[in-house]
Design an enzyme around this catalytic site. Structure first.
Site, PDB file in Angstrom:
ATOM      1  CG  ASP A  40      51.351  51.362  63.764  1.00 34.62           C
ATOM      2  OD1 ASP A  40      52.534  52.116  64.229  1.00 34.62           O
ATOM      3  OD2 ASP A  40      50.107  51.682  64.210  1.00 34.62           O
ATOM      4  CG  ASP A  72      51.200  51.673  70.337  1.00 32.40           C
ATOM      5  OD1 ASP A  72      51.247  50.663  71.219  1.00 32.40           O
ATOM      6  OD2 ASP A  72      52.362  52.506  70.461  1.00 32.40           O
TER       7      ASP A  72
END
Ligand code: B16
Ligand code: MG
Length: 218
Positions: A10, A12
């Site tokens: 992922d 952020d």
């Protein structure tokens, strides 16, 4: 997990702390709309797409708006976010990420990105990390937002591996749910992600070898 072929990150909150910029931008927009917006709300919106995040805020404020206004508000939030994120530089890569990626490359483990953000390419470029990825799947490539597994399934497919051969690194509850729904092994990054197969407060100092050992015990 003996047959590890790929890792999907992922963006952020895992690779870089842009989550605080998303929070600040949504908070400003919510203030302008006179809708209360807390850290707790932000926590729930981690990993959630721009449009679904706006809908959450509008619902919280009992606001019903036409689609042109919603588009304008999303543009405004993105402008606020871009303004905060514009100074992002390679020094902002979170501790542990580069050594882990080096280890993966040395073991021929493919590296993918699975992010809900439509700004992922721009942020990876600013971090000088783009060339490390075998595939980048982001908010521009998906129709269903996390907790739907689409983003991770597309990344796995692009790297020609099955979910069972992949590890997903996630900081958001919606992302952990997405990865589990897709049949992936999940490394939770941060606190309160009890559903992940293994969980670390931070990736600093961690090795892939140590993660795999802990996964085998989990
Ligand atoms: P954008 P991730 C997510 O990225 C963020 O966690 C979330 O806060 C944001 O709303 C979403 O991307 C969409 O971002 O507005 O830039 O398209 O955690 O999935 O990497
Ligand atoms: Mg995240």
């Amino acid at each position: 997990m003996l047959n590890l072929k790929a890792c999907i990150f992922d963006l952020d909150g895992v690779i870089v702390d842009t989550a605080r910029h998303h929070f600040a931008a949504w908070k400003k927009l919510a203030d302008e709309l006179v809708v209360p917006f807390t850290e707790e709300d932000n926590h729930r919106l981690k990993g959630v797409s721009r449009v679904d995040s706006l809908e959450y805020i509008l619902q919280k404020g009992d606001l019903v708006l036409d689609s042109a206004t919603k588009l304008r508000l999303m543009d405004r939030k993105n402008m606020l976010y871009l303004n905060l994120a514009k100074g992002t530089s390679p020094g902002d890569v979170l501790p542990g990420i580069v050594p882990l990626m080096d280890e993966m490359a040395g073991l021929n483990v493919s590296i993918g990105l699975g992010s809900s953000s439509k700004n992922a390419h721009m942020i990876l470029d600013k971090l000088n990390l783009t060339s490390r990825f075998d595939t980048i799947v982001d908010g521009n490539n998906i129709t269903l937002s996390k907790p739907d597994p689409e983003v991770f399934l597309k990344a796995a497919q692009a790297m020609s591996v099955t979910p069972q051969q992949c590890l997903v690194f996630e900081d958001a509850q919606s992302g952990v749910e997405a990865a589990l729904a897709g049949g992936f092994q999940v490394v939770g990054v941060g606190h309160g992600l009890e559903d992940a197969h293994v969980n670390y407060g931070s990736l600093k100092g961690l090795t892939l070898e140590a993660i795999l050992k802990q996964l085998a015990l989990a």
